[in-house]
Design a protein around this motif. Structure first.
Motif, short mmCIF file in Angstrom:
data_model
loop_
_atom_site.label_atom_id
_atom_site.label_comp_id
_atom_site.label_asym_id
_atom_site.label_seq_id
_atom_site.Cartn_x
_atom_site.Cartn_y
_atom_site.Cartn_z
N MET A 133 0.77 -1.39 0.01
CA MET A 133 0.00 0.03 0.06
C MET A 133 0.90 1.19 0.02
SD MET A 133 -2.78 -1.33 2.83
CE MET A 133 -3.66 0.26 2.98
N ASN A 134 2.05 1.27 -0.12
CA ASN A 134 3.23 2.20 -0.13
C ASN A 134 2.88 3.18 1.27
OD1 ASN A 134 4.72 1.44 -2.38
ND2 ASN A 134 2.81 2.44 -3.83
N VAL A 135 2.82 2.72 2.25
CA VAL A 135 2.62 3.30 3.53
C VAL A 135 3.80 3.65 3.93
CG1 VAL A 135 1.84 3.39 5.99
CG2 VAL A 135 0.39 2.14 4.19
N GLY A 136 4.36 5.06 4.15
CA GLY A 136 5.43 5.50 4.85
C GLY A 136 5.79 5.28 6.07
N PRO A 137 6.94 5.54 6.50
CA PRO A 137 7.19 5.18 7.88
C PRO A 137 6.61 5.89 8.76
CG PRO A 137 9.28 5.97 6.68
CD PRO A 137 7.95 6.22 5.55
N ALA A 138 6.20 6.89 8.68
CA ALA A 138 5.12 7.66 9.78
C ALA A 138 3.84 6.83 9.80
CB ALA A 138 5.03 9.10 9.66
N GLY A 139 3.44 6.51 8.69
CA GLY A 139 2.10 5.73 8.48
C GLY A 139 2.14 4.34 9.06
N ARG A 140 3.31 3.52 8.95
CA ARG A 140 3.63 2.62 9.61
C ARG A 140 3.62 2.53 11.08
NH1 ARG A 140 8.53 0.27 5.58
NH2 ARG A 140 7.34 0.26 3.57
N VAL A 141 4.44 3.46 11.46
CA VAL A 141 4.36 3.45 13.00
C VAL A 141 3.02 3.80 13.67
CG1 VAL A 141 5.39 5.00 14.94
CG2 VAL A 141 6.94 4.33 12.90
N ALA A 142 2.25 4.56 13.11
CA ALA A 142 0.77 5.06 13.52
C ALA A 142 0.03 3.89 13.50
CB ALA A 142 0.34 6.23 12.74
N THR A 143 0.13 2.88 12.50
CA THR A 143 -0.64 1.96 12.21
C THR A 143 -0.55 0.84 13.19
OG1 THR A 143 -1.03 2.49 9.75
CG2 THR A 143 -1.40 0.07 10.43
N LEU A 144 0.90 0.53 13.47
CA LEU A 144 1.58 -0.45 14.32
C LEU A 144 1.01 0.04 15.73
CD1 LEU A 144 4.62 -1.37 12.57
CD2 LEU A 144 2.48 -2.65 12.71
N LEU A 145 1.48 1.00 16.06
CA LEU A 145 0.93 1.48 17.52
C LEU A 145 -0.41 1.28 17.84
CD1 LEU A 145 3.19 4.77 17.81
CD2 LEU A 145 3.72 2.77 19.06
N TRP A 146 -1.31 1.56 16.88
CA TRP A 146 -2.69 1.71 17.24
C TRP A 146 -3.40 0.22 17.45
CZ3 TRP A 146 -6.65 4.28 19.11
CH2 TRP A 146 -7.82 3.62 18.74
N ASP A 147 -2.61 -0.68 16.41
CA ASP A 147 -3.06 -1.80 16.53
C ASP A 147 -2.54 -2.71 17.57
OD1 ASP A 147 -4.75 -1.45 14.13
OD2 ASP A 147 -3.32 -2.94 12.79
N CYS A 148 -1.47 -2.39 18.03
CA CYS A 148 -0.92 -3.19 19.37
C CYS A 148 -1.15 -2.22 20.65
CB CYS A 148 0.58 -3.62 18.97
SG CYS A 148 1.77 -2.40 18.86
N ARG A 149 -1.78 -1.60 20.75
CA ARG A 149 -2.12 -0.45 21.71
C ARG A 149 -2.38 -1.18 22.98
NH1 ARG A 149 -6.44 -0.56 18.56
NH2 ARG A 149 -8.63 -0.60 19.28
N ILE A 150 -3.03 -2.28 23.02
CA ILE A 150 -3.33 -3.09 24.48
C ILE A 150 -2.05 -3.79 24.80
CG2 ILE A 150 -4.91 -5.18 25.03
CD1 ILE A 150 -6.58 -2.91 24.33
N SER A 151 -1.38 -4.13 23.84
CA SER A 151 -0.13 -4.72 24.42
C SER A 151 0.83 -3.82 25.03
CB SER A 151 0.59 -5.61 23.12
OG SER A 151 -0.33 -6.65 23.09
N LEU A 152 0.75 -2.61 24.41
CA LEU A 152 1.54 -1.50 24.72
C LEU A 152 1.11 -0.93 26.13
CD1 LEU A 152 2.19 0.63 21.38
CD2 LEU A 152 3.66 -1.00 22.57
N VAL A 153 -0.15 -1.02 26.30
CA VAL A 153 -0.69 -0.64 27.72
C VAL A 153 -0.06 -1.50 28.78
CG1 VAL A 153 -2.82 -0.63 29.26
CG2 VAL A 153 -2.87 0.36 26.92
N THR A 154 -0.01 -2.91 28.33
CA THR A 154 0.60 -3.86 29.31
C THR A 154 2.16 -3.44 29.74
OG1 THR A 154 -0.70 -5.76 28.47
CG2 THR A 154 0.92 -6.27 29.64
N ALA A 155 2.84 -2.88 28.80
CA ALA A 155 4.05 -2.55 28.65
C ALA A 155 3.89 -1.28 29.79
CB ALA A 155 4.90 -2.00 27.48
N LEU A 156 3.26 -0.43 29.73
CA LEU A 156 3.28 0.62 30.51
C LEU A 156 2.73 0.27 32.05
CD1 LEU A 156 0.89 3.37 28.33
CD2 LEU A 156 3.48 3.25 28.97
N LEU A 157 2.02 -0.60 32.18
CA LEU A 157 1.59 -1.13 33.30
C LEU A 157 2.70 -1.66 34.23
CD1 LEU A 157 -1.90 -2.71 32.86
CD2 LEU A 157 -1.30 -0.62 34.21
N ALA A 158 3.52 -2.55 33.29
CA ALA A 158 4.97 -3.15 33.92
C ALA A 158 5.64 -2.23 34.37
CB ALA A 158 5.50 -3.91 32.70
#
Length: 231
Positions: A133-158
């Motif tokens: 889809m020719n998603v740029g670096p910023a778009g990739r980061v935004a997409t991945l951060l959003w889709d793994c937000r639950i796991s990232l919350v777990t990292a914050l809790l740790a």
């Protein structure tokens, strides 16, 4: 038994001194996690999505810093903020601000390492699709951060769990000043040495309760996320 009853009396009666310590501890730990996240998430994303010479060494060091001795972090921050240090002009040594900085440095590698692993695992799944889809670096980061937000919350809790249970770092840079920089962990150490076991046990019970709540939240979020995916 008297000490146990005294501890519960302090908790249930809303003892001002006890809950002032609890409020300061939560303020410092939550602020430290928020500050660490500003660096940890971008760092984790960069390490997950880019390849560069020395990347493996950086990841090894980052993972190693997850077990960084708290007293070493405290000593480093103390030297930076002391009068003869490069940041001594700020005048924030033995203040809550110094404690926040020290705890942020302590938990940042934990959050960054967990974020890197989470984002990299998801990147393996999304790489072909995002590339097509020719998603740029910023778009990739935004997409991945959003889709793994639950796991990232777990990292914050740790990270929060590590910060809330920390004593050595905040003792060095905060000084354990009554009513100003005294946290639950430093108060427990002090009151135990003084023989005031009721206050120490009361604070210990609250601290253990907070850690259990944090871990329960992390488990619940992960379970909810897994059920949502499989459902």
């Amino acid at each position: 038994m008297p000490d146990t009853l005294g501890a519960w009396h302090l908790i249930l009666s809303g003892d001002p001194a006890l809950y002032a310590i609890v409020r300061l501890s939560l303020l410092v730990s939550l602020s430290a996690v928020a500050l660490a996240t500003l660096v940890a998430f971008p760092l984790g994303a960069v390490l997950a999505l880019t390849r560069f010479p020395g990347r493996t060494a950086v990841i090894v060091v980052l993972n190693g810093f997850m077990g960084l001795p708290p007293v070493v972090v405290g000593l480093a921050v103390y030297l930076l903020l002391s009068r003869s240090g490069p940041l001594g002009s700020l005048g924030i040594l033995f203040t809550p601000q110094a404690m926040i900085i020290a705890q942020a440095l302590l938990v940042m590698p934990i959050i960054a390492a967990l974020a890197r692993q989470t984002i990299e695992d998801l990147w393996h799944e999304y790489r072909d699709e995002l590339t097509a889809m020719n998603v740029g670096p910023a778009g990739r980061v935004a997409t991945l951060l959003w889709d793994c937000r639950i796991s990232l919350v777990t990292a914050l809790l740790a990270g929060f769990g590590r910060a809330a249970a920390e004593v050595g770092t905040v003792m060095i840079v905060g000084g354990n000043i009554d009513g100003f920089t005294r946290t639950m962990t430093t108060a427990i150490a002090l009151e135990t040495s003084k023989g005031d076991l009721a206050l120490a046990m009361g604070l210990g019970a609250i601290l253990v309760g907070l850690i259990l709540v944090v871990n329960a939240l992390a488990w619940s979020l992960r379970s909810w996320s897994e059920k949502r995916v499989t459902g």
